[in-house]
Design an enzyme around this catalytic site. Structure first.
Site, PDB file in Angstrom:
ATOM      1  N   GLU A  64      51.042 -29.404  -7.767  1.00 32.67           N
ATOM      2  CA  GLU A  64      51.911 -30.181  -8.664  1.00 32.67           C
ATOM      3  C   GLU A  64      51.338 -30.257 -10.065  1.00 32.67           C
ATOM      4  OE1 GLU A  64      54.604 -30.747  -6.623  1.00 32.67           O
ATOM      5  OE2 GLU A  64      55.307 -30.473  -8.651  1.00 32.67           O
ATOM      6  N   GLY A  96      55.171 -25.085   0.954  1.00 32.40           N
ATOM      7  CA  GLY A  96      54.995 -25.687   2.270  1.00 32.40           C
ATOM      8  C   GLY A  96      56.235 -25.510   3.127  1.00 32.40           C
TER       9      GLY A  96
HETATM   10  C1  LIG Z   1      50.503 -38.026   3.650  1.00 34.23           C
HETATM   11  C2  LIG Z   1      51.076 -37.506   2.377  1.00 34.23           C
HETATM   12  C3  LIG Z   1      52.563 -37.186   2.436  1.00 34.23           C
HETATM   13  C4  LIG Z   1      53.289 -37.447   1.141  1.00 34.23           C
HETATM   14  C5  LIG Z   1      52.674 -36.731  -0.073  1.00 34.23           C
HETATM   15  C6  LIG Z   1      53.522 -36.922  -1.301  1.00 34.23           C
HETATM   16  C7  LIG Z   1      52.993 -36.227  -2.533  1.00 34.23           C
HETATM   17  C8  LIG Z   1      52.910 -34.706  -2.453  1.00 34.23           C
HETATM   18  C9  LIG Z   1      54.204 -34.044  -2.142  1.00 34.23           C
HETATM   19  C10 LIG Z   1      54.415 -32.695  -2.337  1.00 34.23           C
HETATM   20  C11 LIG Z   1      53.408 -31.817  -3.078  1.00 34.23           C
HETATM   21  C12 LIG Z   1      52.803 -30.792  -2.229  1.00 34.23           C
HETATM   22  C13 LIG Z   1      53.413 -29.489  -2.495  1.00 34.23           C
HETATM   23  C14 LIG Z   1      53.104 -28.943  -3.896  1.00 34.23           C
HETATM   24  C15 LIG Z   1      54.104 -28.382  -4.629  1.00 34.23           C
HETATM   25  C16 LIG Z   1      53.796 -27.692  -5.870  1.00 34.23           C
HETATM   26  O1  LIG Z   1      52.674 -27.539  -6.274  1.00 34.23           O
HETATM   27  S1  LIG Z   1      55.187 -27.141  -6.713  1.00 34.23           S
HETATM   28  C17 LIG Z   1      54.564 -26.234  -8.061  1.00 34.23           C
HETATM   29  C18 LIG Z   1      53.937 -27.142  -9.102  1.00 34.23           C
HETATM   30  N1  LIG Z   1      53.586 -26.374 -10.238  1.00 34.23           N
HETATM   31  C19 LIG Z   1      53.279 -26.935 -11.423  1.00 34.23           C
HETATM   32  O2  LIG Z   1      53.203 -28.137 -11.573  1.00 34.23           O
HETATM   33  C20 LIG Z   1      53.032 -25.971 -12.545  1.00 34.23           C
HETATM   34  C21 LIG Z   1      52.253 -26.609 -13.672  1.00 34.23           C
HETATM   35  N2  LIG Z   1      52.655 -26.029 -14.950  1.00 34.23           N
HETATM   36  C22 LIG Z   1      53.533 -26.695 -15.792  1.00 34.23           C
HETATM   37  O3  LIG Z   1      53.985 -27.770 -15.523  1.00 34.23           O
HETATM   38  C23 LIG Z   1      53.919 -26.036 -17.089  1.00 34.23           C
HETATM   39  O4  LIG Z   1      53.853 -24.684 -16.990  1.00 34.23           O
HETATM   40  C24 LIG Z   1      53.036 -26.533 -18.253  1.00 34.23           C
HETATM   41  C25 LIG Z   1      51.592 -26.099 -17.990  1.00 34.23           C
HETATM   42  C26 LIG Z   1      53.089 -28.020 -18.275  1.00 34.23           C
HETATM   43  C27 LIG Z   1      53.552 -26.010 -19.589  1.00 34.23           C
HETATM   44  O5  LIG Z   1      53.278 -24.690 -19.692  1.00 34.23           O
HETATM   45  P1  LIG Z   1      53.362 -23.884 -21.092  1.00 34.23           P
HETATM   46  O6  LIG Z   1      52.021 -23.757 -21.688  1.00 34.23           O
HETATM   47  O7  LIG Z   1      54.131 -22.687 -20.795  1.00 34.23           O
HETATM   48  O8  LIG Z   1      54.146 -24.760 -22.123  1.00 34.23           O
HETATM   49  P2  LIG Z   1      55.688 -24.858 -22.266  1.00 34.23           P
HETATM   50  O9  LIG Z   1      56.365 -24.258 -21.114  1.00 34.23           O
HETATM   51  O10 LIG Z   1      56.028 -24.352 -23.601  1.00 34.23           O
HETATM   52  O11 LIG Z   1      55.909 -26.405 -22.178  1.00 34.23           O
HETATM   53  C28 LIG Z   1      55.295 -27.226 -23.151  1.00 34.23           C
HETATM   54  C29 LIG Z   1      56.377 -28.123 -23.661  1.00 34.23           C
HETATM   55  O12 LIG Z   1      57.242 -28.511 -22.583  1.00 34.23           O
HETATM   56  C30 LIG Z   1      57.051 -29.870 -22.239  1.00 34.23           C
HETATM   57  N3  LIG Z   1      56.977 -29.973 -20.785  1.00 34.23           N
HETATM   58  C31 LIG Z   1      56.236 -29.192 -19.976  1.00 34.23           C
HETATM   59  N4  LIG Z   1      56.402 -29.588 -18.702  1.00 34.23           N
HETATM   60  C32 LIG Z   1      57.281 -30.623 -18.742  1.00 34.23           C
HETATM   61  C33 LIG Z   1      57.859 -31.451 -17.725  1.00 34.23           C
HETATM   62  N5  LIG Z   1      57.547 -31.301 -16.430  1.00 34.23           N
HETATM   63  N6  LIG Z   1      58.724 -32.405 -18.112  1.00 34.23           N
HETATM   64  C34 LIG Z   1      59.019 -32.546 -19.427  1.00 34.23           C
HETATM   65  N7  LIG Z   1      58.509 -31.811 -20.439  1.00 34.23           N
HETATM   66  C35 LIG Z   1      57.649 -30.852 -20.069  1.00 34.23           C
HETATM   67  C36 LIG Z   1      55.739 -30.222 -22.879  1.00 34.23           C
HETATM   68  O13 LIG Z   1      55.670 -31.595 -23.159  1.00 34.23           O
HETATM   69  C37 LIG Z   1      55.770 -29.403 -24.131  1.00 34.23           C
HETATM   70  O14 LIG Z   1      56.642 -29.986 -25.031  1.00 34.23           O
HETATM   71  P3  LIG Z   1      56.350 -29.804 -26.606  1.00 34.23           P
HETATM   72  O15 LIG Z   1      56.498 -28.341 -26.850  1.00 34.23           O
HETATM   73  O16 LIG Z   1      57.395 -30.659 -27.238  1.00 34.23           O
HETATM   74  O17 LIG Z   1      54.954 -30.275 -26.834  1.00 34.23           O
HETATM   75  C1  LIG Z   2      47.749 -27.431  -0.722  1.00 34.79           C
HETATM   76  C2  LIG Z   2      48.684 -26.798  -1.718  1.00 34.79           C
HETATM   77  C3  LIG Z   2      50.062 -26.887  -1.533  1.00 34.79           C
HETATM   78  C4  LIG Z   2      50.920 -26.273  -2.442  1.00 34.79           C
HETATM   79  N1  LIG Z   2      52.277 -26.327  -2.222  1.00 34.79           N
HETATM   80  C5  LIG Z   2      53.107 -25.689  -3.078  1.00 34.79           C
HETATM   81  C6  LIG Z   2      54.514 -25.707  -2.854  1.00 34.79           C
HETATM   82  O1  LIG Z   2      54.986 -26.294  -1.883  1.00 34.79           O
HETATM   83  N2  LIG Z   2      55.326 -25.061  -3.725  1.00 34.79           N
HETATM   84  C7  LIG Z   2      54.828 -24.397  -4.819  1.00 34.79           C
HETATM   85  O2  LIG Z   2      55.612 -23.818  -5.577  1.00 34.79           O
HETATM   86  N3  LIG Z   2      53.486 -24.379  -5.073  1.00 34.79           N
HETATM   87  C8  LIG Z   2      52.633 -25.005  -4.227  1.00 34.79           C
HETATM   88  N4  LIG Z   2      51.287 -24.993  -4.463  1.00 34.79           N
HETATM   89  C9  LIG Z   2      50.767 -24.190  -5.570  1.00 34.79           C
HETATM   90  C10 LIG Z   2      50.288 -25.061  -6.721  1.00 34.79           C
HETATM   91  O3  LIG Z   2      51.367 -25.603  -7.404  1.00 34.79           O
HETATM   92  C11 LIG Z   2      49.409 -24.192  -7.635  1.00 34.79           C
HETATM   93  O4  LIG Z   2      48.256 -23.820  -6.917  1.00 34.79           O
HETATM   94  C12 LIG Z   2      49.028 -24.963  -8.889  1.00 34.79           C
HETATM   95  O5  LIG Z   2      50.164 -25.095  -9.720  1.00 34.79           O
HETATM   96  C13 LIG Z   2      47.904 -24.269  -9.671  1.00 34.79           C
HETATM   97  O6  LIG Z   2      48.274 -22.955 -10.015  1.00 34.79           O
HETATM   98  P1  LIG Z   2      47.338 -21.739  -9.560  1.00 34.79           P
HETATM   99  O7  LIG Z   2      47.004 -21.906  -8.151  1.00 34.79           O
HETATM  100  O8  LIG Z   2      47.981 -20.498 -10.029  1.00 34.79           O
HETATM  101  O9  LIG Z   2      45.985 -21.957 -10.367  1.00 34.79           O
HETATM  102  P2  LIG Z   2      45.665 -21.408 -11.923  1.00 34.79           P
HETATM  103  O10 LIG Z   2      46.719 -21.921 -12.792  1.00 34.79           O
HETATM  104  O11 LIG Z   2      45.460 -19.964 -11.782  1.00 34.79           O
HETATM  105  O12 LIG Z   2      44.336 -22.208 -12.147  1.00 34.79           O
HETATM  106  C14 LIG Z   2      43.074 -21.623 -11.908  1.00 34.79           C
HETATM  107  C15 LIG Z   2      42.116 -22.131 -12.971  1.00 34.79           C
HETATM  108  O13 LIG Z   2      42.600 -21.706 -14.247  1.00 34.79           O
HETATM  109  C16 LIG Z   2      42.656 -22.811 -15.144  1.00 34.79           C
HETATM  110  N5  LIG Z   2      43.778 -22.661 -16.089  1.00 34.79           N
HETATM  111  C17 LIG Z   2      45.008 -22.149 -15.833  1.00 34.79           C
HETATM  112  N6  LIG Z   2      45.792 -22.240 -16.916  1.00 34.79           N
HETATM  113  C18 LIG Z   2      45.045 -22.824 -17.889  1.00 34.79           C
HETATM  114  C19 LIG Z   2      45.278 -23.213 -19.232  1.00 34.79           C
HETATM  115  N7  LIG Z   2      46.476 -22.995 -19.817  1.00 34.79           N
HETATM  116  N8  LIG Z   2      44.279 -23.827 -19.903  1.00 34.79           N
HETATM  117  C20 LIG Z   2      43.095 -24.057 -19.313  1.00 34.79           C
HETATM  118  N9  LIG Z   2      42.782 -23.708 -18.052  1.00 34.79           N
HETATM  119  C21 LIG Z   2      43.758 -23.100 -17.344  1.00 34.79           C
HETATM  120  C22 LIG Z   2      42.885 -24.024 -14.252  1.00 34.79           C
HETATM  121  O14 LIG Z   2      42.427 -25.206 -14.896  1.00 34.79           O
HETATM  122  C23 LIG Z   2      42.042 -23.670 -13.025  1.00 34.79           C
HETATM  123  O15 LIG Z   2      40.708 -24.073 -13.266  1.00 34.79           O
HETATM  124  C24 LIG Z   2      50.393 -25.587  -3.570  1.00 34.79           C
HETATM  125  C25 LIG Z   2      49.008 -25.524  -3.764  1.00 34.79           C
HETATM  126  C26 LIG Z   2      48.154 -26.130  -2.843  1.00 34.79           C
HETATM  127  C27 LIG Z   2      46.661 -26.059  -3.063  1.00 34.79           C
END
Ligand SMILES: CCCCCCCC/C=C\CCC/C=C/C(=O)SCCNC(=O)CCNC(=O)[C@H](O)C(C)(C)COP(=O)(O)OP(=O)(O)OC[C@H]1O[C@@H](n2cnc3c(N)ncnc32)[C@H](O)[C@@H]1OP(=O)(O)O
Ligand SMILES: Cc1cc2nc3c(=O)[nH]c(=O)nc-3n(C[C@H](O)[C@H](O)[C@H](O)COP(=O)(O)OP(=O)(O)OC[C@H]3O[C@@H](n4cnc5c(N)ncnc54)[C@H](O)[C@@H]3O)c2cc1C
Length: 627
Positions: free
Chosen positions: A395, A152
């Site tokens: 997130e 964003g």
């Molecule tokens: C009006 C409204 C205004 C205000 C709004 C406020 C709210 C919103 C504000 C902002 C948000 C909008 C913008 C959005 C931003 C984004 O989306 S940023 C990008 C976010 N992306 C993700 O969250 C990615 C998700 N994926 C993951 O977190 C990880 O890849 C995973 C899927 C959790 C793990 O992947 P993987 O299969 O590779 O496994 P590992 O890497 O091996 O990890 C597993 C082990 O690690 C521990 N773990 C994993 N994540 C965490 C963590 N975050 N903290 C601590 N520990 C973590 C996990 O427990 C495993 O541990 P173990 O091996 O001991 O079991």
């Molecule tokens: C409105 C909006 C704002 C955002 N803002 C930001 C930002 O500011 N910064 C930023 O970095 N990112 C941002 N994102 C990105 C966001 O963090 C990702 O879209 C989110 O982490 C999901 O990843 P992806 O889009 O690659 O979906 P994928 O991970 O490709 O997911 C697609 C499908 O695959 C499935 N899947 C994926 N992995 C697995 C698994 N291991 N097991 C089972 N199913 C699985 C999911 O459940 C889902 O159904 C934003 C997204 C949105 C929609």
């Protein structure tokens, strides 16, 4: 400055409804309002703040930044850029960057997701290669899929950015780390050399957040731009690993906790709109000799809406409880104590998905409960849905997070069976997994939800073990059982949501006036009873409920709806949203929905003239057979 003064600031509110602006105009208008808004009210967390002050600030920031029908292009600056500096920067880096960021001298975002990877952080491809000769990192996007995509504010707003990139030193990968990168010139705002920036296009919602893409062409940054609190690269290229590689993921935990409170707020807004409209809308004539009733008097309408009030309270109570845990774990992490991080991570991986799943569904139900007028953009229900449903994905996509929580639950259960003690929010798993006889009390129902969770977790562990005994690899067994793994996580999350809501309300009940206590505890009862009926299959399977008990539950639920009805409008008024924040023709405090619908309709550009120019250009020749 209080909201009263803020909202009176000229220009903060829109003369032309955003719906009639182009994509570009919406963004430009949002920047104009954001600058006005942030100049007056917005403030950010200060490390010296008390937990309570931080919590209130977070909630206030969410409430106040909800003043827009869409989110601000500055959203990531406060919700991720600043928290990452706080959580991942050294003291020196925090000192330097926090001053600039809090004064809005720079505007930042958080760039982790790429075109090719969002969930799988370990798959991120943006490279940060250390050059010891120049003591610089070379940032590079080797392929299209490595372009940062989604952050964003990235497209045209931010001039700095936290980039999560894969660190390479002498050809060896050292995992994903945060880098502070200037992306635009501070004077001209032009993208810096080697940096490609742009906007990703129109979306279901979030259309003023300015989500963008970012590609690097061998762009160099100095060594001190890697945020080095959790891991370091020395001048000669020596890599010093942190105590736990997952500390790099800390900002995501923070935002997941923030999202739970944000869902409380979003749902409160939607149900305020829908319930107030239901109080003024009269429709049908069930009794021939009586006037049309308020639609709020239809029990089906109460069923649609009252759970949304209770759920907003439940999310708020759980969010405040979770913030306390977050801050105490953060303090522990600061002193190198990591043992409670996994539980915080697991909790966030349960409550963020459940609060967004429920809020999204209930906001849509609020829209549907308003009939045709709910479909108007001027009602601000569709936009509220659009903002909330994004949180299902960002997130941490919900399925993925529920699977993460399942990982912790399976480990806890296997450990428990081997005699390892369970602790914290998973301690109940050691409890009795059979319900002798259905205890229809609120505490009894909550206990039944815990039994359901215990039984679902233990049975999915058995499925996993059977798959592995049959020769499947752990990974294949996990994938094959994953539907029931997410179900087990959801059951655990439900048990947490219910028990925390009840216990947090019980704590507060003592200081409430008797009438207020009665109403708020009715909402707790409604919430618990609603979910027992929603999950009646689980109750029948695991909690020895009988059909007679279900009948009793249904009757109790109906009575609770009737008991809450007299206070329903008061309960949403208590959310205390100003009309400017609700931004809705249906939800205004004065109840003049029809007049407001007409006022907004007249703002449509099409109503500027009685005959649109296409009549003479197309219609008339067409209708005269001359086209
Ligand atoms: C009006 C409204 C205004 C205000 C709004 C406020 C709210 C919103 C504000 C902002 C948000 C909008 C913008 C959005 C931003 C984004 O989306 S940023 C990008 C976010 N992306 C993700 O969250 C990615 C998700 N994926 C993951 O977190 C990880 O890849 C995973 C899927 C959790 C793990 O992947 P993987 O299969 O590779 O496994 P590992 O890497 O091996 O990890 C597993 C082990 O690690 C521990 N773990 C994993 N994540 C965490 C963590 N975050 N903290 C601590 N520990 C973590 C996990 O427990 C495993 O541990 P173990 O091996 O001991 O079991
Ligand atoms: C409105 C909006 C704002 C955002 N803002 C930001 C930002 O500011 N910064 C930023 O970095 N990112 C941002 N994102 C990105 C966001 O963090 C990702 O879209 C989110 O982490 C999901 O990843 P992806 O889009 O690659 O979906 P994928 O991970 O490709 O997911 C697609 C499908 O695959 C499935 N899947 C994926 N992995 C697995 C698994 N291991 N097991 C089972 N199913 C699985 C999911 O459940 C889902 O159904 C934003 C997204 C949105 C929609």
């Amino acid at each position: 400055m209080d909201e009263q003064k803020v909202l009176s600031i000229k220009g903060l509110l829109d003369d032309t409804p955003e719906e009639y602006l182009s994509h570009k105009e919406k963004y430009e208008n949002s920047i104009r309002k954001s600058v006005l808004f942030y100049k007056t009210l917005h403030s950010t967390e200060d490390e010296n703040m008390s937990v309570d002050e931080k919590t209130k600030l977070n909630f206030r920031n969410i409430v106040t930044s909800a003043i827009f029908k869409d989110n601000s292009p500055f959203m990531l600056h406060n919700s991720m850029f600043i928290p990452t500096i706080m959580g991942q920067g050294t003291d020196e880096q925090r000192e330097y960057w926090m001053k600039r960021a809090k004064n809005m001298e720079i505007i930042g975002t958080y760039a982790q997701t790429e075109l090719g990877h969002g969930t799988f952080i370990r798959g991120l491809e943006t490279q940060a290669t250390y050059d010891p000769d120049t003591e610089e990192f070379v940032l590079h996007s080797p392929v299209l899929s490595s372009y940062k995509w989604w952050p964003g504010g990235l497209a045209h707003t931010a001039n700095y950015c936290i980039v999560m990139a894969r660190l390479y030193i002498k050809g060896k990968s050292h995992g994903i780390h945060p880098f502070m990168v200037q992306i635009r010139d501070e004077e001209t705002h032009m993208p810096l050399p080697g940096i490609k920036l742009g906007e990703i296009g129109a979306k279901l919602g979030f259309n003023t957040v300015n989500n963008g893409f970012l590609g690097f062409e061998n762009h160099r940054i100095s060594r001190d731009r890697m945020l080095m609190k959790n891991a370091q690269v020395l001048k000669d290229g020596t890599f010093v690993a942190g105590s736990n590689s997952k500390l790099t993921y800390g900002t995501m935990v923070y935002v997941r906790v923030l999202i739970v409170s944000n869902m409380a707020n979003m749902l409160a807004k939607a149900v305020t709109i829908a319930l107030r409209y239901s109080a003024i809308r009269r429709q049908s004539q069930p009794k021939p000799d009586e006037p049309e009733p308020q639609i709020l008097d239809y029990v089906t309408q109460q069923h649609k809406l009252f759970i949304a009030i209770a759920s907003s309270h439940a999310f708020y109570m759980n969010a405040m409880w979770l913030w306390e845990i977050y801050y105490s774990v953060s303090l522990q992490l600061a002193s190198g104590k990591l043992d409670n991080l996994p539980e915080l991570h697991a909790l966030a991986c349960c409550l963020k998905p459940l609060s967004t799943i429920d809020a999204t569904a209930m906001i849509e139900k609020c829209r549907l409960a308003c009939g045709g007028h709910g479909y108007m953009l001027s009602a601000n229900l569709a936009q509220t849905y659009g903002l909330a449903t994004a949180a299902y994905t960002y997130e941490g996509e919900n399925t993925v997070l529920l699977l993460q929580a399942a990982r912790s639950l399976v480990k806890a259960w296997v450990g428990h069976v081997k005699g390892r003690p369970l602790k914290g929010t998973m301690a109940y798993l050691a409890g009795d997994s059979t319900v002798k006889a259905w205890d229809g009390s609120i505490d009894g129902i909550i206990q039944s939800f815990k039994v359901v969770a215990i039984r679902k977790i233990s049975s999915v562990v058995k499925i996993l073990q059977d798959y592995e005994k049959s020769g499947l690899s752990p990974e294949d067994a996990w994938n094959k059982a994953s539907v029931f793994l997410t179900a087990a996580s959801e059951a655990h999350g439900r048990a947490v949501l219910l028990s925390v809501y009840k216990s947090e309300m019980d704590k507060r009940a003592a200081v409430l006036s008797p009438p207020l206590r009665k109403v708020l505890l009715q909402l707790v009862d409604l919430y618990v009873t609603y979910w027992a009926l929603e999950k009646v299959g689980d109750m029948l399977l695991y909690a020895s409920i009988t059909d007679k008990d279900v009948d009793e539950l249904q009757r109790r639920y109906i009575e609770l709806l009737a008991a809450i009805r007299p206070n329903a409008v008061g309960l949403v008024d208590a959310f205390d949203f100003r009309d400017e924040i609700l931004n809705s023709t249906l939800g205004a405090y004065d109840g003049r929905a029809y007049e407001r619908l007409m006022e907004e309709a007249m703002k449509s550009p099409l109503n500027a003239e009685p005959v649109n120019q296409t009549f003479h250009k197309y219609l008339k020749p067409f209708m005269r057979g001359k086209l």
